[in-house]
Design a protein around this motif. Structure first.
Motif, mmCIF file in Angstrom:
data_model
loop_
_atom_site.group_PDB
_atom_site.id
_atom_site.type_symbol
_atom_site.label_atom_id
_atom_site.label_comp_id
_atom_site.label_asym_id
_atom_site.label_seq_id
_atom_site.Cartn_x
_atom_site.Cartn_y
_atom_site.Cartn_z
ATOM 1 N N ILE A 112 0.844 -1.521 0.024
ATOM 2 C CA ILE A 112 -0.095 -0.020 -0.065
ATOM 3 C C ILE A 112 0.981 1.016 0.051
ATOM 4 C CG2 ILE A 112 -1.688 1.450 1.806
ATOM 5 C CD1 ILE A 112 -2.611 -1.006 2.245
ATOM 6 N N PHE A 113 1.890 1.079 1.059
ATOM 7 C CA PHE A 113 2.568 2.573 0.391
ATOM 8 C C PHE A 113 3.463 2.535 -0.785
ATOM 9 C CE2 PHE A 113 7.103 1.229 1.654
ATOM 10 C CZ PHE A 113 6.514 -0.229 3.270
ATOM 11 N N THR A 114 3.661 1.500 -1.157
ATOM 12 C CA THR A 114 4.537 0.973 -1.924
ATOM 13 C C THR A 114 3.853 1.782 -3.434
ATOM 14 O OG1 THR A 114 6.314 -0.248 -1.847
ATOM 15 C CG2 THR A 114 5.961 -0.066 -4.109
ATOM 16 N N ALA A 115 2.319 1.540 -3.765
ATOM 17 C CA ALA A 115 1.551 1.674 -4.669
ATOM 18 C C ALA A 115 1.133 3.270 -4.604
ATOM 19 C CB ALA A 115 0.103 1.193 -4.768
ATOM 20 N N GLU A 174 -0.069 -9.612 -7.606
ATOM 21 C CA GLU A 174 0.226 -8.293 -6.166
ATOM 22 C C GLU A 174 1.419 -7.210 -6.603
ATOM 23 O OE1 GLU A 174 4.325 -10.193 -4.791
ATOM 24 O OE2 GLU A 174 2.746 -10.177 -3.137
ATOM 25 N N PHE A 175 1.400 -5.796 -5.649
ATOM 26 C CA PHE A 175 2.071 -4.921 -6.147
ATOM 27 C C PHE A 175 3.978 -4.323 -6.107
ATOM 28 C CE2 PHE A 175 3.179 -1.161 -9.106
ATOM 29 C CZ PHE A 175 3.657 0.149 -8.158
ATOM 30 N N ALA A 176 4.562 -4.086 -5.826
ATOM 31 C CA ALA A 176 5.688 -4.019 -4.985
ATOM 32 C C ALA A 176 5.488 -4.057 -3.808
ATOM 33 C CB ALA A 176 6.933 -2.983 -6.177
ATOM 34 N N ARG A 177 6.384 -4.351 -3.078
ATOM 35 C CA ARG A 177 6.776 -4.012 -1.669
ATOM 36 C C ARG A 177 8.048 -3.323 -1.045
ATOM 37 N NH1 ARG A 177 5.825 -10.172 0.733
ATOM 38 N NH2 ARG A 177 3.933 -10.517 -0.832
ATOM 39 N N THR A 178 8.330 -2.717 -1.917
ATOM 40 C CA THR A 178 10.187 -2.439 -1.826
ATOM 41 C C THR A 178 9.882 -0.041 -1.522
ATOM 42 O OG1 THR A 178 9.211 -1.143 -4.262
ATOM 43 C CG2 THR A 178 10.711 -3.906 -3.428
ATOM 44 N N GLY A 179 8.510 0.284 -1.678
ATOM 45 C CA GLY A 179 8.923 1.797 -1.350
ATOM 46 C C GLY A 179 8.260 2.308 -2.652
ATOM 47 N N TRP A 180 8.518 2.880 -3.114
ATOM 48 C CA TRP A 180 7.995 4.125 -4.596
ATOM 49 C C TRP A 180 8.997 3.890 -4.937
ATOM 50 C CZ3 TRP A 180 8.794 8.759 -7.408
ATOM 51 C CH2 TRP A 180 9.507 9.757 -6.190
ATOM 52 N N TYR A 191 15.803 -11.376 -3.374
ATOM 53 C CA TYR A 191 14.925 -10.575 -2.183
ATOM 54 C C TYR A 191 12.795 -10.349 -2.390
ATOM 55 C CZ TYR A 191 19.310 -10.155 0.337
ATOM 56 O OH TYR A 191 20.164 -10.727 0.700
ATOM 57 N N SER A 192 12.551 -10.051 -3.917
ATOM 58 C CA SER A 192 10.525 -10.036 -4.895
ATOM 59 C C SER A 192 11.236 -10.379 -5.443
ATOM 60 C CB SER A 192 11.134 -8.834 -4.980
ATOM 61 O OG SER A 192 11.211 -7.775 -3.506
ATOM 62 N N PRO A 193 11.182 -12.007 -5.511
ATOM 63 C CA PRO A 193 10.768 -13.322 -6.381
ATOM 64 C C PRO A 193 10.148 -13.364 -7.442
ATOM 65 C CG PRO A 193 11.185 -13.547 -5.107
ATOM 66 C CD PRO A 193 11.047 -12.978 -4.573
ATOM 67 N N GLY A 194 8.705 -12.256 -6.618
ATOM 68 C CA GLY A 194 7.423 -12.269 -6.627
ATOM 69 C C GLY A 194 7.432 -11.139 -7.975
ATOM 70 N N VAL A 195 5.574 -11.252 -8.457
ATOM 71 C CA VAL A 195 5.513 -10.292 -9.856
ATOM 72 C C VAL A 195 5.577 -8.523 -9.326
ATOM 73 C CG1 VAL A 195 4.263 -12.050 -10.474
ATOM 74 C CG2 VAL A 195 3.156 -10.801 -9.179
ATOM 75 N N GLY A 196 5.822 -8.102 -8.136
ATOM 76 C CA GLY A 196 5.202 -6.504 -7.993
ATOM 77 C C GLY A 196 6.288 -6.451 -8.270
#
Ligand SMILES: [Cu+2]
Length: 668
Positions: A112-115, A174-180, A191-196
């Protein structure tokens, strides 16, 4: 259907039913609301047979005025999404203390904070700024349109395609969880193998093409298409700030494209540009993305500064004080904005000398910015100030932004930044300058030029209500964050242990609620404007007693803007024309050459969404197919020679005659 994993992978890549978040109640409710709302909207458009009208008059339009309006509609829609993320975060942080976990688990809170950051910057602020520049600049310089009308349509749809890609991530994957800004190595494959992160990358790459092309378009328009007599020191200040903004877009956005391309290589083919080992250097990513990122914040604020210059001089009934120094200040800010990026990570450990250099350049930027504030105040001094809604936003800006600027100068002191880096003080600072600066500027500009676009004003009562809710809401929401930041509270935390902090988060949540009221009131000011358009109507084309050229046209302006290209003698071209006893021409009209509308832009953007989605989910056949379709569509369009037409002189005469009569009837 999913028996044979190889076939499944071949056809669907890494897309499976697990990608649909059936397990997440918040997303299920959101999906239901969006689905019902969407169905209702589509149903209404079909029932009222509006598809044809929307397609021919808007979606395929190459008219800068309509494209500008569509950008602003996109920005307002995405503001609702971006703000709902803000409300989710504020309520979570207000309740998640001690034993109470709150309702947003960490992985959801991170998305949410990344999006929120991505949407507010790329799909609210950027389309808002680009929309206003698109609508106003050709009118202010006396041009019929921008230099490349088709490219303008295509750029809008690529921006919209980026927004759609981000929205798809809400319900598929899902979206990224990394910050904008998706700093590696967190955004890397390890560390972020998913689609985010892939959603993040492709949404920004697609939208970035639109932004870069519209930047080129507006630079060429301002440099090459000014009316005779409008030398550069006779350009209106909004046009000047737009020129500098678009020069920055052309200079900075390719850096974003390149750094995201390098991150994609790390994710797709296993290179090590930004990994922790094998020669990778994550700080190179951080440097590159802020070499884009800091100019980006000036890409957003300079047009807002331009709006305030137009509004202050119009509603003070005086020439802008210090026009030349305003122009020089804009140019100096543009150059300096490229020399400060390292202040975003003084803590990288680059040593006192480097930090001092970037600290000093950052502080210096406040000088030309301060000069602008004083010029606006001196313009108001002894002016006949009318506190119409655009002027209220401007006053709110002057107080709010100045305080935000001061906390910026504080953060530019490396030792202070070492304490406050990534704290809520920083979060309060950048919201202070982006909401108090960019957003207040965009609202002021929208209210100011709305009657030019539609022929009637926005509802002033709800306009004022919106302003006061936004201004009070902003301070209730962010003053507590300044305090929490000074107490050492870090940003991006989903849960807290220290109960003494809770009161500040509750006040901040109350502030967010007030801002929500401000957003609702702004929408009501648009709704009631349409409902009460007869009362709010303006036939003069000049409802505010404006000073620059756009007010010489009628409202809304004809598709061709000016029947005759005006001759300009001053940056306040219209006041000068009025002073010279300007009379609307009654004859001597000619047929007018115009570009034809085209569907190629929206088709190419649609195919880009398909290509991006295929790349995100590793559906390689679809990626190849959509890429080929993009090439074919572009080539076919380039051979379509039926691209322009002439408005017959009779039609121009009828149009101009009707307007002259309306003005006469209004006694203008
Ligand atoms: Cu910066």
């Amino acid at each position: 259907m999913f028996g044979n994993t190889d076939l499944q992978e071949l056809v669907f890549g890494r897309l499976t039913l697990e990608a649909i978040p059936f397990h997440d109640p918040i997303l299920l409710v959101t999906f239901a609301v969006v689905a019902i709302g969407g169905a209702a909207l589509l149903g209404a458009l079909t029932y009222y047979r509006l598809w044809g009208y929307l397609w021919t008059e808007w979606f395929t339009s190459v008219d800068h005025k309509k494209i500008g309006i569509m950008y602003i509609v996109l920005a307002l829609v995405m503001l609702l999404r971006g703000f709902s993320d803000a409300i989710l975060m504020r309520t979570q942080q207000a309740i998640a203390f001690g034993q109470v976990e709150g309702y947003l688990p960490p992985h959801h809170y991170d998305q949410i904070f990344t999006a929120h950051g991505v949407i507010m910057i790329f799909f609210v602020a950027m389309p808002f700024v680009t929309g206003l520049m698109n609508f106003v600049v050709p009118l202010q310089i006396g041009a019929r349109d921008v230099a490349f009308p088709f490219l303008n349509n295509f750029s809008f749809w690529m921006t919209a395609a980026g927004a759609v890609t981000v929205m798809i991530s809400l319900f598929v994957g899902e979206f990224a969880r990394t910050g904008w800004l998706a700093f590696p190595p967190l955004s890397g494959p390890a560390y972020s193998p998913g689609v985010g992160v892939d959603y993040y990358i492709w949404a920004l790459q697609i939208a970035g093409i639109g932004t870069l092309l519209s930047g080129i378009n507006l630079v060429v328009t301002i440099v090459k298409m000014r009316a005779p007599g409008m030398s550069i020191m006779k350009m209106p200040v909004f046009t000047w700030t737009s020129l500098c903004t678009n020069v920055l877009i052309v200079a900075a956005f390719p850096v974003l494209t390149a750094v995201l391309a390098l991150l994609s290589l790390d994710r797709y083919v296993g290179t090590n540009f930004f990994s922790n080992d094998l020669g990778g250097n994550p700080m190179m990513y951080v440097n590159l993305i802020w070499i884009w990122g800091h100019p980006e914040v000036y890409i957003l604020i300079l047009p807002a500064f331009g709006v305030f210059s137009e509004v202050v001089s119009t509603f003070s009934g005086k020439r802008l004080f210090g026009y030349a120094s305003m122009v020089y200040a804009t140019v100096v800010i543009t150059i300096l904005s490229y020399l400060v990026w390292l202040h975003h990570f003084f803590t990288m450990g680059s040593g006192a000398s480097v930090n001092s250099f970037f600290g000093i350049t950052t502080m210096i930027i406040s000088i030309p910015t301060g000069a602008k504030i004083f010029n606006w105040l001196f313009t108001m001094y002894r002016g006949r100030v009318r506190f119409e809604v655009p002027m209220l936003w401007t006053m709110g800006f002057m107080v709010t932004f100045t305080i935000g600027g001061m906390t910026g100068v504080l953060l530019a002191v490396p030792p202070a930044d070492f304490v406050l880096h990534n704290s809520l003080f920083l979060v309060a600072h950048f919201h202070n300058v982006i909401i108090g600066g960019v957003l207040f500027g965009m609202f002021a500009g929208t209210v100011y030029w709305f009657p030019k676009a539609f022929g009637f004003k926005l509802d002033p009562f709800w306009g004022k209500v919106s302003f006061w809710f936004w201004l009070s809401g902003f301070w209730f929401a962010f003053a507590p964050l300044y305090i929490l930041g000074l107490m050492g509270v870090t940003r991006r935390l989903q849960h807290f242990e220290d109960p003494s902090l809770q009161i500040w988060f509750v006040i901040a949540a109350f502030g967010a609620f007030l801002v929500l009221c401000g957003i609702v009131a702004f929408i009501l000011s648009i709704v009631f404007a349409f409902v009460r358009r007869e009362q709010l109507k303006d036939v003069t084309g000049d409802p505010w007693d404006g000073r620059t050229l756009e007010w010489a046209t009628s409202s809304p302006p004809p598709a061709y803007n000016f029947a005759f290209t005006p001759l300009v003698h001053d940056h306040d071209a219209y006041s000068d024309m009025k002073a010279r006893g300007y009379k609307r021409p009654l004859d001597g009209f000619k047929a007018i050459h115009m570009p034809r509308n085209t569907g190629a832009g929206i088709v190419l953007a649609g195919l880009s969404i398909a290509f991006g989605f295929a790349m995100i989910w590793y559906i390689w056949w679809l990626a190849a197919l959509s890429f080929a379709a993009i090439l074919v569509t572009a080539i076919v369009h380039s051979f379509n020679y039926d691209r322009d037409f002439h408005i017959p002189v009779e039609e121009v005469m009828v149009e101009e005659g009707r307007r002259t009569r309306a003005l006469k009837a209004a006694g203008a």
